[in-house]
Design an enzyme around this catalytic site. Structure first.
Site, mmCIF file in Angstrom:
data_model
loop_
_atom_site.group_PDB
_atom_site.id
_atom_site.type_symbol
_atom_site.label_atom_id
_atom_site.label_comp_id
_atom_site.label_asym_id
_atom_site.label_seq_id
_atom_site.Cartn_x
_atom_site.Cartn_y
_atom_site.Cartn_z
ATOM 1 N N TYR A 60 0.839 -1.208 0.000
ATOM 2 C CA TYR A 60 0.000 0.000 0.000
ATOM 3 C C TYR A 60 0.874 1.258 0.000
ATOM 4 O O TYR A 60 0.678 2.167 -0.818
ATOM 5 C CB TYR A 60 -0.935 -0.001 1.217
HETATM 6 N N1 LIG Z 1 -9.342 6.863 5.408
HETATM 7 C C1 LIG Z 1 -8.115 7.305 5.595
HETATM 8 O O1 LIG Z 1 -7.719 7.603 6.732
HETATM 9 C C2 LIG Z 1 -7.184 7.467 4.418
HETATM 10 C C3 LIG Z 1 -5.895 7.997 4.671
HETATM 11 C C4 LIG Z 1 -5.026 8.170 3.594
HETATM 12 C C5 LIG Z 1 -5.431 7.821 2.306
HETATM 13 N N2 LIG Z 1 -6.679 7.287 2.113
HETATM 14 C C6 LIG Z 1 -7.052 6.974 0.741
HETATM 15 O O2 LIG Z 1 -8.351 7.473 0.480
HETATM 16 C C7 LIG Z 1 -8.971 6.694 -0.548
HETATM 17 C C8 LIG Z 1 -10.348 6.285 -0.106
HETATM 18 O O3 LIG Z 1 -10.249 5.401 0.981
HETATM 19 P P1 LIG Z 1 -11.345 5.306 2.144
HETATM 20 O O4 LIG Z 1 -10.643 5.609 3.398
HETATM 21 O O5 LIG Z 1 -12.555 6.058 1.752
HETATM 22 O O6 LIG Z 1 -11.593 3.740 2.135
HETATM 23 P P2 LIG Z 1 -12.925 2.877 1.894
HETATM 24 O O7 LIG Z 1 -14.048 3.429 2.672
HETATM 25 O O8 LIG Z 1 -12.482 1.480 2.123
HETATM 26 O O9 LIG Z 1 -13.232 3.144 0.377
HETATM 27 C C9 LIG Z 1 -12.450 2.598 -0.659
HETATM 28 C C10 LIG Z 1 -13.319 2.513 -1.873
HETATM 29 O O10 LIG Z 1 -12.578 1.860 -2.915
HETATM 30 C C11 LIG Z 1 -13.358 0.795 -3.405
HETATM 31 N N3 LIG Z 1 -12.566 -0.315 -3.893
HETATM 32 C C12 LIG Z 1 -11.682 -1.057 -3.191
HETATM 33 N N4 LIG Z 1 -11.218 -2.060 -3.954
HETATM 34 C C13 LIG Z 1 -11.831 -1.936 -5.155
HETATM 35 C C14 LIG Z 1 -11.784 -2.692 -6.351
HETATM 36 N N5 LIG Z 1 -11.043 -3.798 -6.459
HETATM 37 N N6 LIG Z 1 -12.540 -2.294 -7.398
HETATM 38 C C15 LIG Z 1 -13.329 -1.196 -7.297
HETATM 39 N N7 LIG Z 1 -13.428 -0.462 -6.179
HETATM 40 C C16 LIG Z 1 -12.682 -0.831 -5.119
HETATM 41 C C17 LIG Z 1 -14.189 0.348 -2.216
HETATM 42 O O11 LIG Z 1 -15.266 -0.446 -2.634
HETATM 43 P P3 LIG Z 1 -16.102 -1.326 -1.550
HETATM 44 O O12 LIG Z 1 -16.980 -0.323 -0.870
HETATM 45 O O13 LIG Z 1 -16.810 -2.309 -2.389
HETATM 46 O O14 LIG Z 1 -15.080 -1.927 -0.620
HETATM 47 C C18 LIG Z 1 -14.572 1.682 -1.613
HETATM 48 O O15 LIG Z 1 -15.666 2.251 -2.274
HETATM 49 C C19 LIG Z 1 -8.018 5.543 -0.822
HETATM 50 O O16 LIG Z 1 -7.250 5.856 -1.956
HETATM 51 C C20 LIG Z 1 -7.138 5.502 0.413
HETATM 52 O O17 LIG Z 1 -5.873 4.962 0.137
HETATM 53 C C21 LIG Z 1 -7.549 7.112 3.141
#
Ligand SMILES: NC(=O)c1ccc[n+]([C@@H]2O[C@H](COP(=O)([O-])OP(=O)(O)OC[C@H]3O[C@@H](n4cnc5c(N)ncnc54)[C@H](OP(=O)(O)O)[C@@H]3O)[C@@H](O)[C@H]2O)c1
Length: 250
Positions: free
Chosen positions: A166
């Site tokens: 990651y």
């Molecule tokens: N939350 C944090 O603290 C944080 C910090 C730094 C960076 N980020 C980044 O922010 C972004 C959003 O993350 P989040 O925190 O909102 O996480 P999340 O709630 O887990 O959302 C991730 C999204 O990506 C989708 N996804 C995952 N695998 C996929 C696949 N194979 N094909 C299509 N869609 C897929 C998920 O679908 P499903 O709903 O079906 O699982 C979900 O809609 C990511 O790039 C993450 O690296 C987050």
């Protein structure tokens, strides 16, 4: 910058594709873009979750969304060409592309990282955004001001133990952002930037920090300021930069 107040209709007449739009930050971004007037194209692997976001946009009376279910872990170059062709047919251009979908993999010492999981994380987090950007270039080139945004993380700007595939995928995205930005600057109206959302209460954050109280974190809808800024005319010609949705730039 954090007190930036976008005009309510900032994204009027914008066509914006959001990946991972069914949950977490992607869902909040799709809703924020729609609230500011954009027509959003929702891409993700769960049709049920995408439909729920579609319904919410309809309920609010915002511009009708489009839904493209696609599992990025399985998607090939042809699948992305098909997505672009469908957007071309329906809209004829693309003004914004938010790469937001990502998989966490596991927090493991690099020496012990599982090979199959490594490939999956790289496919979803790096190869898929590359192929989707490439497939959408012609559509983006038809916009008078197109914005591509890659979502990264602090562990992709400074290496940290155990963040494995990651963390490395986030470094790759920062590099890809810079290369696209450099190649597209001057000859096109396509700008390319990255954003680190910072700690946000989502499913991914819960998986990474299971002991943490999510009540101590910002919710996705509370960090949308810079996402909206980067999609609209107020950031026109800003390119090649690494943004933070919370706190100051690294
Ligand atoms: N939350 C944090 O603290 C944080 C910090 C730094 C960076 N980020 C980044 O922010 C972004 C959003 O993350 P989040 O925190 O909102 O996480 P999340 O709630 O887990 O959302 C991730 C999204 O990506 C989708 N996804 C995952 N695998 C996929 C696949 N194979 N094909 C299509 N869609 C897929 C998920 O679908 P499903 O709903 O079906 O699982 C979900 O809609 C990511 O790039 C993450 O690296 C987050």
């Amino acid at each position: 910058m954090h007190d930036y107040q976008p005009r309510k209709d900032l994204l009027h007449d914008h066509i914006i594709l959001v990946t991972g739009a069914g949950d977490g930050i992607g869902k909040a971004a799709a809703l924020a873009f729609a609230r500011h007037g954009a027509t959003v194209i929702l891409l993700g692997r769960s049709e049920r979750k995408l439909e729920a976001v579609y319904d919410e946009i309809e309920r609010q009376g915002w511009s009708q969304a489009a839904v493209h279910p696609l599992d990025l872990a399985q998607a090939t170059a042809e699948d992305f060409i098909r997505v672009a062709a469908a957007i071309d047919k329906e809209f004829g251009r693309l003004d914004g592309l938010l790469h937001n979908a990502a998989e966490l993999g596991t927090l493991t010492p690099l020496a012990l990282y599982n090979d199959t999981l490594w490939s999956r994380v790289m496919q979803v987090n790096v190869t898929a955004p590359y192929l989707l950007t490439r497939a959408c270039l012609d559509l983006l080139a038809r916009s008078s001001d197109a914005s591509v945004v890659f979502t990264t993380a602090d562990v992709g700007r400074r290496g940290r133990a155990y963040w494995g595939a990651y963390g490395i995928s986030c470094f790759a995205l920062e590099g890809m952002m810079q290369i696209w930005a450099d190649e597209l600057e001057g000859g096109t109206a396509i700008r390319v930037n990255s954003i680190d959302p910072g700690p946000v209460a989502t499913a991914m954050r819960r998986n990474a920090y299971p002991g943490e109280d999510p009540g101590t974190l910002r919710r996705p809808q509370e960090i949308m300021n810079r996402y909206v800024y980067l999609m609209g005319a107020d950031s026109k010609s800003v390119t090649g930069r690494a943004f933070c949705a919370q706190g100051e730039e690294h």
